[in-house]
Design an enzyme around this catalytic site. Sequence first.
Site, PDB file in Angstrom:
ATOM      1  N   ASP A 186      35.671   6.741 -22.094  1.00  5.60           N
ATOM      2  CA  ASP A 186      36.843   7.294 -21.444  1.00  5.60           C
ATOM      3  C   ASP A 186      37.899   6.229 -21.184  1.00  5.60           C
ATOM      4  OD1 ASP A 186      35.433   5.954 -19.432  1.00  5.60           O
ATOM      5  OD2 ASP A 186      34.668   7.799 -18.556  1.00  5.60           O
ATOM      6  N   ASN A 208      29.158  12.877  -7.875  1.00  5.13           N
ATOM      7  CA  ASN A 208      29.150  14.338  -7.972  1.00  5.13           C
ATOM      8  C   ASN A 208      28.494  14.827  -9.262  1.00  5.13           C
ATOM      9  OD1 ASN A 208      31.067  13.631  -9.851  1.00  5.13           O
ATOM     10  ND2 ASN A 208      32.760  14.779  -8.915  1.00  5.13           N
ATOM     11  N   HIS A 216      29.173  13.603 -12.343  1.00  2.85           N
ATOM     12  CA  HIS A 216      29.975  13.522 -13.562  1.00  2.85           C
ATOM     13  C   HIS A 216      29.445  12.442 -14.492  1.00  2.85           C
ATOM     14  CE1 HIS A 216      32.613  10.458 -11.353  1.00  2.85           C
ATOM     15  NE2 HIS A 216      32.378   9.845 -12.488  1.00  2.85           N
ATOM     16  N   GLU A 244      34.015  16.211 -15.059  1.00  2.00           N
ATOM     17  CA  GLU A 244      33.823  16.572 -13.663  1.00  2.00           C
ATOM     18  C   GLU A 244      33.116  17.926 -13.544  1.00  2.00           C
ATOM     19  OE1 GLU A 244      34.473  14.566 -11.301  1.00  2.00           O
ATOM     20  OE2 GLU A 244      36.247  13.343 -11.747  1.00  2.00           O
TER      21      GLU A 244
END
EC number: 3.5.99.6
Length: 241
Positions: A67, A136, A138, A143
Amino acid sequence: MRILKAKDYKEMSEMAADIIGAQVLLKPDAVLGLATGSTPIGTYEELVKRYESGRLDFSKTKTVNLDEYRGLTKDNDQSYYYFMHSHLFDHINIDKSNTNVPDGMEPDAIKAGEDYENIISNFGGIDLQLLGLGNNGHIGFNEPCDEFIDKTHVVDLTQSTIEANKRFFESIDDVPKQAYTMGIGSIMRAKRVLMLVSGKGKAQIVKDAFFGPVTPKVPASVLQLHNDFILIGDAEALSCL
């Protein structure tokens, strides 16, 4: 799924470097999918040591990073392009033309995604994909959402991810709000996936992701379905298992 327990961060980094190094030794022109963030820094340090001692040769290795922040130039010290060069690429004998990070300055999100998928495809796919794990759940910048998105795409970062990344910037207003990321399908098509988790703060999400239901609400949970997935965690990160 194989879970390997390390006693601490240093041992986790050494174990990860052993696996990545073995991949390069067995296939010198391997395609490595690489990750950024604080977790893999120790692993990159170990790989540099192995190169400097003559144990590893990266001259034929190819890389694709997971990313990149949208809107950051390559020379921005918070860009992932900058991160990879400062922590790994500038310290080994890899051909820089064989290293790839999504183009954060490409304004056309569709073109950015298609171009990056073409790079992966032209390399013949990813042999080993390195991952971290977000608080979380990801992976990359995928996400929690209502579906697993297949290919490289632009994503709006959640407030929790922005908060987690603000320590790297002068203020939270400077944290990019979007990123380009490989999709879940891009990650799942890698022949092998290696995830690193460290610290007590990751203990609950490790349990949720790998011992709970497979759901896009916890993106990493999809790795339960991968046929060659290795999780290396230190004792604290695995403490809820």
